[in-house]
Design an enzyme around this catalytic site. Structure first.
Site, short mmCIF file in Angstrom:
data_model
loop_
_atom_site.label_atom_id
_atom_site.label_comp_id
_atom_site.label_asym_id
_atom_site.label_seq_id
_atom_site.Cartn_x
_atom_site.Cartn_y
_atom_site.Cartn_z
N ASN A 137 0.80 -1.23 0.00
CA ASN A 137 0.00 0.00 0.00
C ASN A 137 0.83 1.29 0.00
O ASN A 137 0.45 2.28 -0.60
CB ASN A 137 -1.02 0.01 1.14
CG ASN A 137 -0.40 -0.18 2.50
OD1 ASN A 137 0.71 -0.71 2.64
ND2 ASN A 137 -1.10 0.23 3.54
N HIS A 161 9.17 -8.18 -0.50
CA HIS A 161 8.08 -7.23 -0.73
C HIS A 161 6.83 -7.98 -1.18
O HIS A 161 6.88 -9.17 -1.52
CB HIS A 161 8.50 -6.20 -1.78
CG HIS A 161 7.99 -4.82 -1.50
ND1 HIS A 161 6.77 -4.58 -0.92
CD2 HIS A 161 8.54 -3.58 -1.74
CE1 HIS A 161 6.58 -3.29 -0.79
NE2 HIS A 161 7.64 -2.65 -1.27
N GLY A 212 1.83 -5.52 7.70
CA GLY A 212 0.87 -6.26 6.87
C GLY A 212 -0.32 -6.72 7.67
O GLY A 212 -0.72 -6.11 8.66
N SER A 213 -0.88 -7.83 7.24
CA SER A 213 -2.12 -8.34 7.82
C SER A 213 -1.85 -9.05 9.14
O SER A 213 -0.73 -9.48 9.44
CB SER A 213 -2.79 -9.32 6.85
OG SER A 213 -2.01 -10.50 6.74
N GLU A 234 3.84 -4.26 12.58
CA GLU A 234 2.84 -3.21 12.40
C GLU A 234 1.74 -3.81 11.55
O GLU A 234 1.93 -4.08 10.37
CB GLU A 234 3.47 -1.98 11.74
CG GLU A 234 2.58 -0.74 11.82
CD GLU A 234 1.73 -0.53 10.58
OE1 GLU A 234 0.54 -0.93 10.61
OE2 GLU A 234 2.25 0.01 9.59
N LEU A 235 0.60 -4.06 12.19
CA LEU A 235 -0.47 -4.81 11.54
C LEU A 235 -1.65 -3.89 11.21
O LEU A 235 -1.45 -2.74 10.86
CB LEU A 235 -0.86 -5.99 12.42
CG LEU A 235 0.32 -6.87 12.88
CD1 LEU A 235 -0.14 -7.98 13.79
CD2 LEU A 235 1.08 -7.42 11.68
N CYS A 268 -3.29 1.47 6.95
CA CYS A 268 -3.55 1.00 8.32
C CYS A 268 -3.90 2.15 9.25
O CYS A 268 -4.67 1.99 10.18
CB CYS A 268 -2.32 0.26 8.85
SG CYS A 268 -1.92 -1.25 7.95
N GLU A 365 -11.37 -4.58 9.78
CA GLU A 365 -10.79 -3.41 9.14
C GLU A 365 -11.31 -3.30 7.71
O GLU A 365 -11.20 -4.24 6.92
CB GLU A 365 -9.27 -3.52 9.12
CG GLU A 365 -8.57 -2.34 8.47
CD GLU A 365 -7.06 -2.47 8.46
OE1 GLU A 365 -6.39 -1.44 8.30
OE2 GLU A 365 -6.56 -3.60 8.62
#
Length: 461
Positions: A137, A161, A212-213, A234-235, A268, A365
């Site tokens: 993103n 990536h 990511g997720s 970092e989700l 996010c 989300e």
């Protein structure tokens, strides 16, 4: 998922890539380990010179790489250029500040004496090769905010990536190479997700960072925990945007539109849940909805486009499911809500009101330009709604009342509280979340120290 550039504006596959085989992966791991042995002793001044050179090159390339980003994941080209410029800024910030942030720390003299030492200090030393698993993103920014501090600390990077941005991934490796970093300082691994586990288990990889997720984060954290390796995660996020009676409602509504739809809402830290005090709810809802309706949706290569396509057809399908579920549950659609016809993976800016706890969109989300509106009777209810989520990345609060601010800062369960403004990352401030939004911090001094061996050095009397 194939490693390929697929244009989200029309669904056309432009380039495909073969995944690296075991021999190439092994070669790159060997190179990373060998490079680290010498690069770790490179003086800060030399690291800073190389990082500034990379920033200069990226800045010069922003038009070209901006078009690549837009082609690969659909971000409006103006936003893509801005992302490149932001990365150059962060590179220069770490070039300027890394030596200071990682300088030896001297404990209080009384504590040194009490320990029986003649001298003691704390030194920050690099860990080694760090695996970065990054999303599509913000395909430059997510990587650079890891790479700039990691390389300035003396580590080397291995990038896995997202499979839909291979050209951007290869550009990043080439960027650091062109800047003069030693071969092996930063390498892109063109691999699928299935290959991550084996690489993370390799003893030469000392740590990992993932943006990511939640499922991806769980997988990396599980393997890293088994191998006892440091991770930063970092989700997802479902950030609240709270508007109180004393707020500048017009300004709040204007910022809210950008906070929800930047990068087509695929962020996010995008504000997703808009929690408005009942005294100003109607005014905010009207202005916010009108602002969402007025956005220009279209070709991301067009300079006037404000909202481009989503990155994938699956992303559109996920939004359709969330919105349809909410409508079946009684939510009202104030604007948008209908998938358009024609080519490309587009979804219109959408506002839902009357969302309740039983709806999926309340719990999950929404990764796209869909906003949910909540009415709060008072500050207490606003806090309850804001915290009624598994996520805790950031938050936005609009009020001119200092007592309100103190209460929100004390009680909101999030890694950031942004007052009368939109959440945005900056190299000087720590970034990260709590709860299922992950752990650890990126950026600032906290971020550069995450992948350091914090070493106590003690000298006897």
């Amino acid at each position: 998922m194939p490693i390929a550039t697929v244009n989200p504006a029309n669904g056309e596959t432009l380039r495909t890539y073969e995944a690296m085989g075991e021999e190439e992966i092994e070669r790159r791991l060997q190179l990373a380990e060998a490079t680290f042995r010498t690069y770790r002793t490179t003086p800060f001044d030399e690291r800073a010179r190389l990082m500034r050179r990379a920033a200069d090159l990226l800045e010069a390339d922003q038009d070209e790489i901006g078009k690549v980003i837009t082609t690969e994941m659909g971000k409006p080209v103006k936003q893509a250029r801005a992302e490149a410029a932001k990365c150059a800024k962060a590179m220069r910030w770490y070039a300027d500040h890394a030596a200071e942030l990682l300088a030896d720390e001297e404990p209080a003299e009384s504590d040194v004496k009490d320990s029986g030492a003649s001298r003691a200090l704390v030194r920050y030393r690099p860990l080694g090769p760090v695996l970065a698993v990054m999303p599509w993103n913000f395909p430059l920014w997510q990587v650079v905010r890891f790479a700039a501090p990691a390389l300035m600390a003396g580590n080397v990077g291995l990038l896995k990536h997202a499979s839909n941005v291979p050209q951007t991934a290869l550009y990043l490796e080439n960027l650091f190479h062109r800047a003069g970093f030693p071969e092996g300082c930063f390498q892109t691994l063109l691999i699928g997700s299935a290959a991550v586990d084996d690489i993370l288990r390799d003893e030469r990889v000392r740590a990992a960072t993932l943006t990511g997720s939640e499922p991806a984060g769980r997988a990396v954290a599980s393997t890293a925990g088994e191998m006892i390796k440091k991770t930063v995660l970092e989700l997802g996020g479902s950030d609240p945007f709270v508007v109180m009676p004393s707020a500048d409602v017009d300004r709040a509504a204007q910022v809210a539109v950008n906070a929800r739809t930047q990068n087509a809402g695929q962020s996010c830290i995008a504000a997703k849940r808009f929690i408005v005090h009942t005294d100003v709810y109607d005014a905010f809802a009207e202005r916010f909805t009108e602002g969402m309706k007025a956005l220009t949706v279209g070709d991301p290569m067009d300079e006037g486009t404000e909202v481009g396509p989503l990155s994938s057809e699956q992303g559109v399908n996920d939004l359709v499911e969330l919105v349809d579920d909410a409508v079946r549950g009684g939510a009202s659609v104030l604007c948008g809500g209908e998938r358009p016809g024609g080519p490309g993976w587009y979804y219109p800016p959408t506002v839902l009101a009357g969302v309740t706890r039983g709806m999926r969109i309340h719990r999950e989300e929404a990764f796209g330009p869909v906003a949910t509106l909540y009415r709060a009777a008072d500050l207490d209810e606003a806090v309850l709604i804001a915290n009624d989520t598994d996520f805790g990345l950031s938050s936005n609060v609009w009020t001119r009342d200092d007592a309100d601010v103190d209460r929100f800062v004390r009680d909101l369960e999030a890694g950031g509280v942004y007052v009368n403004g939109m959440t945005a990352s900056h190299p000087a401030f720590p970034f990260g979340g709590v709860k299922r939004s992950g752990y650890g911090r990126e950026l600032s001094g906290h971020g550069i120290r995450e992948f350091c061996n914090i070493t106590t050095v003690w000298h006897g009397a």
